[in-house]
Design a protein around this motif. Sequence first.
Motif, short mmCIF file in Angstrom:
data_model
loop_
_atom_site.label_atom_id
_atom_site.label_comp_id
_atom_site.label_asym_id
_atom_site.label_seq_id
_atom_site.Cartn_x
_atom_site.Cartn_y
_atom_site.Cartn_z
N ASN A 279 0.86 -1.18 0.00
CA ASN A 279 0.00 0.00 0.00
C ASN A 279 0.91 1.24 0.00
O ASN A 279 2.09 1.15 -0.36
N ALA A 280 0.39 2.38 0.44
CA ALA A 280 1.15 3.63 0.34
C ALA A 280 2.39 3.65 1.25
O ALA A 280 3.23 4.55 1.12
N ASN A 281 2.52 2.70 2.14
CA ASN A 281 3.74 2.63 2.96
C ASN A 281 4.90 2.20 2.05
O ASN A 281 4.93 1.07 1.57
N THR B 20 -3.84 3.07 5.95
CA THR B 20 -4.42 2.94 4.61
C THR B 20 -5.64 2.01 4.67
O THR B 20 -5.92 1.43 5.72
N ASN C 37 -5.25 -2.24 5.84
CA ASN C 37 -4.65 -1.95 7.15
C ASN C 37 -3.67 -3.02 7.64
O ASN C 37 -2.75 -2.71 8.39
N ASP D 217 -0.16 -1.98 6.86
CA ASP D 217 0.32 -0.66 7.29
C ASP D 217 1.60 -0.84 8.10
O ASP D 217 1.59 -0.84 9.33
N CYS E 284 3.91 0.16 -5.43
CA CYS E 284 3.26 0.85 -4.32
C CYS E 284 1.86 1.29 -4.79
O CYS E 284 1.76 2.02 -5.77
N GLY F 80 -1.65 3.23 -3.88
CA GLY F 80 -2.32 4.14 -2.96
C GLY F 80 -3.79 3.80 -2.77
O GLY F 80 -4.35 2.98 -3.50
N ASP F 81 -4.41 4.45 -1.79
CA ASP F 81 -5.82 4.15 -1.47
C ASP F 81 -6.76 4.39 -2.65
O ASP F 81 -7.69 3.62 -2.87
N THR G 231 -4.44 -4.64 -4.08
CA THR G 231 -3.11 -4.12 -4.46
C THR G 231 -2.44 -5.07 -5.45
O THR G 231 -1.81 -4.63 -6.41
#
Length: 431
Positions: free
Chosen positions: A275-277, A297, A300, A303, A331, A333-334, A358
């Motif tokens: 995810n965005a991490n 995100t 979760n 995260d 990567c 994002g939401d 994802t």
Amino acid sequence: MKFSSTRAKSPPASLSDVIAAGLAPDGGLYVPESLPQMSAHDFNGCELLPDIAARLLAPFFADDALDTELPAICAEAFSFPAALRALRTPGDFMLELFHGPTAAFKDYGAQFLAACLRRIPRTSNNPLTILVATSGDTGAAVAAAFHEVPGFRVVILYPDGRVSPRQAHQLGCFGGNVQAFYVGGNFDDCQRLVKQALGDRALRDDVPMSSANSISLGRLLPQMAYYAQATLSHYREQSTLLNFVVPTGNLGNALACMMARKMGLPTGRIVLATNANATLHDFFSGADYAPRPSIATLANAMDVGAPSNFERLRWLYPDAKQLRRTFAVDCIGDAAIQATIREFHQASDQAVCPHTATAIRTLRGLRQEGADGDWVAVATAHPAKFDSIVEALIDAPVPIPPALASLLALPSTARPLGVDYAALRLLLAES
Ligand SMILES: *Cc1c(COP(=O)(O)O)cnc(C)c1O
């Protein structure tokens, strides 16, 4: 086989000791002293998941007291299927790892760990407390695996408001030898409390404790089995290598895929979806490894700003250049997660959880760049666990699998806890 620490300052240990200990005494992660090499031929006659798991894991169990128990352990832990399903796009598949009691892939590792731990003799008569900090799915999987097992107690800490409503319900519904606490902090606060308790020598003299987090080798090793099964069945039919996109947070599930590949199973490319991490993404783009605080995100359970298995990844591939050449990280994002859940449902009439989304997004990108061959998007949780996110996006109800439905029908008895070690210590010493 013996196991050593990634920091090389602990003496080699047996598998039973490593599974009971969790972390190595020097703070490193236990790894096998060598990675056994196996080929597809070594699995002739094995088709079912428990049989493949027992064959695959036998070299790791050789010389250990649990050796003769391995088939029984695998039968217990791999009692639900890892389904490889073809998607609508030719060559695209989904590996569904969510058919266990709590509807996420963590059930495999947790069931295996429990099956091992209950067979390892203990010196204390007091019950062993399994203390877990969870960002959502681990806690329930561990609770289900140890629920009503004599000699064990499970204590779960989870961040209040940071898990989905159904995850929260699930964490609190076991009762009996399982106690769940919602902590007025984030996952890192929960993790810190757990570390503090595990490091409290005086407390541990009275209250034997162990953890069950994703650095446990008892969770990591079994996760190779479903990759072995998927690659072997594909190779037997097609004589080609199967490629994977694995959703990743702490690198547990993805590392199992990489290890299976390095052991010689017929695996092609492996691409990680986060995810965005962006810690892993930045490292694979050439930057120095820079762990950082996690950001919240929709996915979760991923995260994670400091992937706890990163040390094992560097053990598997000590040469950073080779590591970056071998794998890639994407990567997501939401906004892209939301769009993917919606579009995938429109195109295939199938709901997916935000973590699985994802991988689907990454696979679509790979295809657009011209990736050929057969690819698997790994589905890590059932979408019904994340109904509050998914149903609004697809504008349809997500059917609840029976195992999850029976948990959700139970009352939830989770209790509040501050970010307060003294309070945690008290309740650990209490019962
Ligand atoms: C834990 C989890 C992940 C991430 O797995 P790691 O082994 O930590 O990389 C992904 N998806 C779901 C649903 C999870 O529960």
